[in-house]
Design an enzyme around this catalytic site. Sequence first.
Site, PDB file in Angstrom:
ATOM      1  N   HIS A  85     -22.859 -47.496 -14.356  1.00 46.94           N
ATOM      2  CA  HIS A  85     -23.606 -46.297 -14.759  1.00 46.94           C
ATOM      3  C   HIS A  85     -22.950 -45.657 -15.988  1.00 46.94           C
ATOM      4  CE1 HIS A  85     -25.934 -42.534 -13.718  1.00 46.94           C
ATOM      5  NE2 HIS A  85     -24.968 -42.020 -14.474  1.00 46.94           N
ATOM      6  N   GLU A  86     -21.622 -45.484 -15.933  1.00 45.94           N
ATOM      7  CA  GLU A  86     -20.904 -44.858 -17.045  1.00 45.94           C
ATOM      8  C   GLU A  86     -20.885 -45.758 -18.276  1.00 45.94           C
ATOM      9  OE1 GLU A  86     -20.248 -41.795 -16.812  1.00 45.94           O
ATOM     10  OE2 GLU A  86     -20.724 -41.734 -14.674  1.00 45.94           O
TER      11      GLU A  86
ATOM     12  N   HIS B  45     -23.980 -45.163 -20.406  1.00 43.15           N
ATOM     13  CA  HIS B  45     -23.789 -44.068 -21.366  1.00 43.15           C
ATOM     14  C   HIS B  45     -22.933 -44.524 -22.546  1.00 43.15           C
ATOM     15  CE1 HIS B  45     -25.472 -41.155 -18.632  1.00 43.15           C
ATOM     16  NE2 HIS B  45     -24.508 -41.278 -17.738  1.00 43.15           N
TER      17      HIS B  45
END
Length: 379
Positions: free
Chosen positions: A75-76, A79
Site C-alpha cells: 500500500h505504501e 504512494h
Amino acid sequence: MLSLSLGGQFMNNNIRVGSLFGIPFYVNPSWFLILGLVTLSYGQDLARFPQLSGGTPWILGLITALLLFASVVAHELGHSLVALAQGIEVKSITLFLFGGLASLEKESNTPWQAFAVAIAGPAVSLVLFLGLTIVGTQIPLPVPGQAIIGLLGMINLALALFNLIPGLPLDGGNVLKSIVWQITGNQNKGILIASRVGQGFGWLAIAIGSLGILNILPIGSFWTILIGWFLLQNAGSSARNAQVKEQMEAFTAEDAVIPNSPIIPAGLNIREFANDYVIGKTPWRRFLVIGADNQLLGVLATEDIKHVPTSDWPQVTVDSLMQYPQQMVTVNANQSLFEVAQLLDQQKLSELLVVQPSGEVVGLLEKASIIKCLQTSAA
C-alpha cells in the site's frame, strides 16, 4: 498513509531493516507489539481447524500476520512509486502501531498529481483484494489455506476503505485536500478543510470507542479510542502546519533578514574594521565583504586579523584577508519565506545569504530571524 511531518512520538527510535526500490524501510518498536497481538489472534483462529495441530497454527498465524504487513508495505509503495515518478524524494517507509507511513520530501506540484499519489495506496489494496479473492474462489486450496487467503483479501479491502475516509492524515484526507485545492486554487485551504474533517472523525472514533466500552453501543473499544486520538493529533498538526505555511507565504526572504547583518565594504582597512565593527560593537565573528556593486566578494573572520601586526592594520584591507565562502547557500530576496524555511530545515543549515536577483547582498537570514519576523507580524 502519507506524510510530510507525521508521526510524533510513535516515530521515535525506528529500526532500519533495509531498502525497497532505494527507499529506506523502517519498523517502529510499536510494530512488534501489534505483530505479536495479530499473530496470537490469527493463531487462535487457525487452531480451530482439526487439520492443524501442535505449533502449526501459530506458525501459520505468524506467516499470515507478516503477509498482512506485506500488504501494508505494498500500500505504501503504491504512494511512494507514484511520488518518485513525479520527482519527489521518498524519505522512508515505516511500519508502526497504526499501520504504515510513507514520508515524502515535499508536496506534489499540482492538485491532480497530489490526487494520484494519495489514491495510489488504496488502489493497490483494492487490486490485492481482487487478486486474493480470485485466488481464493478459483483455485482449490485446503480449508485453512482458503481461510488465510480470504482473511488477507478482506483485510486489504478494509485497509483501502478505512484509508479512504476523507480526513487527514488518511489517504482520503489527501484526496479531499487535492479536490479542494483544484476547486479553490488554494492548497492550504484544502489542507485545513481535510484536517478539520479528520479531527471530526477522530472525535467520532473516540465517542464510539467510549460508548462501546460502556456497552451502550455494540461496537467500539479502547483500540477505537486510540485510533481516534491518533487522528485528532495528526489532523491537528496538519492544520497548524497549514496555518503557519499560509502566514509564512505572506513574507519573502528579505523580510526576515537580520537587521544590521555583518556586512563590510571591501577596501576597509583593518584598523577601521576593528574600531567600527568589532571592538565593543557586535557579537559577530564573521563578516561578509562586498564590493562597490554590493556583490559578495568573500568572508572575513575576526580571528584572521590577529595574524596581522597591529602596526600594519591601517595599511592592510579586509579584502586582502577574506576567504571565498564556498559553502554559503544563497536565496533570492523575493523567495517565499516558507520555501526558505524548508531549505534551512532540509539542508540542516544555520543561516542563508539573501541576495537580490541582480546579485546584490541584502543580508543574512537564520531561523531566529524568521521566528522574530512572524512574531512581529502577529503582534
